[in-house]
Design an enzyme around this catalytic site. Structure first.
Site, PDB file in Angstrom:
ATOM      1  N   GLY A  81       0.839  -1.193   0.000  1.00 28.88           N
ATOM      2  CA  GLY A  81       0.000   0.000   0.000  1.00 28.88           C
ATOM      3  C   GLY A  81       0.877   1.247   0.000  1.00 28.88           C
ATOM      4  O   GLY A  81       2.097   1.152   0.193  1.00 28.88           O
ATOM      5  N   GLN A  83       1.109   3.435   2.177  1.00 25.06           N
ATOM      6  CA  GLN A  83       1.716   3.630   3.503  1.00 25.06           C
ATOM      7  C   GLN A  83       2.413   2.350   3.989  1.00 25.06           C
ATOM      8  O   GLN A  83       2.498   2.095   5.193  1.00 25.06           O
ATOM      9  CB  GLN A  83       0.674   4.124   4.511  1.00 25.06           C
ATOM     10  CG  GLN A  83       0.350   5.609   4.373  1.00 25.06           C
ATOM     11  CD  GLN A  83       1.585   6.506   4.518  1.00 25.06           C
ATOM     12  OE1 GLN A  83       2.537   6.192   5.218  1.00 25.06           O
ATOM     13  NE2 GLN A  83       1.573   7.636   3.824  1.00 25.06           N
ATOM     14  N   SER A  84       2.893   1.543   3.066  1.00 22.59           N
ATOM     15  CA  SER A  84       3.558   0.291   3.440  1.00 22.59           C
ATOM     16  C   SER A  84       4.859   0.546   4.204  1.00 22.59           C
ATOM     17  O   SER A  84       5.757   1.241   3.719  1.00 22.59           O
ATOM     18  CB  SER A  84       3.860  -0.504   2.170  1.00 22.59           C
ATOM     19  OG  SER A  84       4.819  -1.509   2.435  1.00 22.59           O
ATOM     20  N   ASN A  85       4.955  -0.041   5.379  1.00 20.27           N
ATOM     21  CA  ASN A  85       6.195   0.038   6.164  1.00 20.27           C
ATOM     22  C   ASN A  85       7.293  -0.791   5.501  1.00 20.27           C
ATOM     23  O   ASN A  85       8.468  -0.438   5.548  1.00 20.27           O
ATOM     24  CB  ASN A  85       5.954  -0.493   7.579  1.00 20.27           C
ATOM     25  CG  ASN A  85       4.930   0.336   8.332  1.00 20.27           C
ATOM     26  OD1 ASN A  85       5.097   1.544   8.486  1.00 20.27           O
ATOM     27  ND2 ASN A  85       3.862  -0.298   8.790  1.00 20.27           N
ATOM     28  N   CYS A  87       7.677  -1.321   2.239  1.00 21.88           N
ATOM     29  CA  CYS A  87       8.233  -0.612   1.077  1.00 21.88           C
ATOM     30  C   CYS A  87       9.184   0.487   1.535  1.00 21.88           C
ATOM     31  O   CYS A  87      10.251   0.672   0.942  1.00 21.88           O
ATOM     32  CB  CYS A  87       7.103  -0.058   0.212  1.00 21.88           C
ATOM     33  SG  CYS A  87       6.202  -1.377  -0.636  1.00 21.88           S
TER      34      CYS A  87
END
Ligand SMILES: *Cc1c(COP(=O)(O)O)cnc(C)c1O
Length: 337
Positions: A81, A83-85, A87
């Site tokens: 997403g 807001q992916s941690n 990524c």
């Protein structure tokens, strides 16, 4: 059962380890006023694995990126997403290691994506970012993946959350650390609780708890998807690790997963008022900051179970704080003070 001798795959040391194990005295005291049989709550501070690298993904990426580099890849592709941690951690570690990072991100409406929180750090680290709508993500994703793959000679693809047969070694190894933590704190916790999103953290902990004979059940609190989905995901990540690393000794480990999927609420990433309240409560009683997508949802579920008398056969419970602070920073408008 005696501990299994494990032979680990290649690893690059990137995380700040060991992370602290901390007893939540005030929270435990409060909880016992409501539920006298409540266990003492401890937190394994994996939100402290690095400042901007905060959270659980870096433990997995120590193994994943080691494999990518051993295979001669200089380009990493991953997805999540906006807001992916995972990524964000991949983007920053890529910069640190001199690897080109491509992120393929999902958002309801890409035009609405705010460049804040994790997405801000993705851009700051120089990652190549593509954002596609949730509806036809899978089609767009495949197209973009093919495009990037044509452009670079040996790109390495990391699946969602780095949850696969390589990434889970990060949380198998974390159990070696927990063994030390428990011995130093002189506790023998009956449960290790974590938020489960792509299943790799739970898979690693589940296998590691058996390998290191921790004597604790690992309970995954699902933040999306069903109990059945995660039983299968955990089992398939562990069997992939056994298959990929046949000489690791992992094949001797037999384990079973435990999943609670009753606190997902409205869906992935959506936090109820009760979950937001838990974030405030932990910040105010313990100075501990949880995030709305993963850790607070899981922590809230754990507290609710304890209030109902569940998990109260334990003297001590360890909650693994898997991070997420930058996701919280992108959602401050959901709070009223
Ligand atoms: C990814 C993530 C999780 C879930 O871990 P998985 O291994 O994907 O199940 C939990 N908490 C935070 C903060 C995360 O970023």
């Amino acid at each position: 059962m005696s501990p299994v001798q494990l032979c680990y795959p290649n690893q690059i040391n990137l995380a700040q380890l060991p992370t602290p194990l901390q007893r939540l005295d005030r929270l435990t005291h409060r909880l016992r006023q409501e539920q006298p049989n409540a266990p003492a709550i401890w937190v394994k501070r994996d939100d402290l694995t690095g400042s901007v690298l905060s959270g659980n993904k870096i433990r997995k990426l120590e193994f994943t990126l080691a494999r990518a580099m051993a295979e001669g890849s200089d380009t990493i592709i991953t997805c999540g997403g906006t807001q992916s941690n995972h990524c964000r951690a991949t983007a920053l570690l890529g910069a640190q290691l001199g690897l080109k990072v491509h992120l393929i991100l999902r958002q309801d409406d890409p035009a609405q994506a705010q460049i804040d929180g994790n997405l801000f750090l993705d851009h700051l680290s120089g990652a190549n970012v593509s954002i596609f709508p949730k509806e036809n993500f899978s089609g767009c994703f495949k197209e973009r993946l093919a495009e990037i793959s044509k452009q670079y000679k040996s790109p390495y693809f990391i699946p969602t959350g780095a949850s696969d047969g390589t990434g889970i070694w990060g949380y198998i190894r974390a159990c070696e650390e927990l063994k030390e933590d428990f011995s130093r704190a002189q506790i023998a916790p009956d449960y290790i609780v974590c938020a489960t999103g792509s299943g790799g953290t739970q898979a690693g902990l589940t296998a590691g708890a058996v390998a290191y004979d921790l004597g604790a059940k690992v309970l995954g609190m699902a933040v999306c998807d069903s109990q059945v989905y995660f039983h299968n995901k955990v089992a398939s990540d562990i069997s992939a690790a056994k298959r990929l690393y046949p000489d690791s000794g992992l094949s001797k480990v037999r384990c079973q997963s435990h999943v609670n999927d009753t606190y997902i609420g409205e869906g992935y990433g959506l936090a109820s008022g009760a979950v937001l309240k838990t974030i405030g409560q932990l910040a105010q009683t313990e100075g501990l900051v949880l995030d709305p997508t993963y850790t607070a949802k899981a922590f809230h579920g754990m507290l609710e179970e304890i209030k109902k008398g569940q998990l109260c056969d334990a003297d001590d419970i360890v909650f693994v704080h898997t991070g997420g602070v930058f996701g919280l920073m992108a959602r401050t408008q959901e709070f009223n003070f």
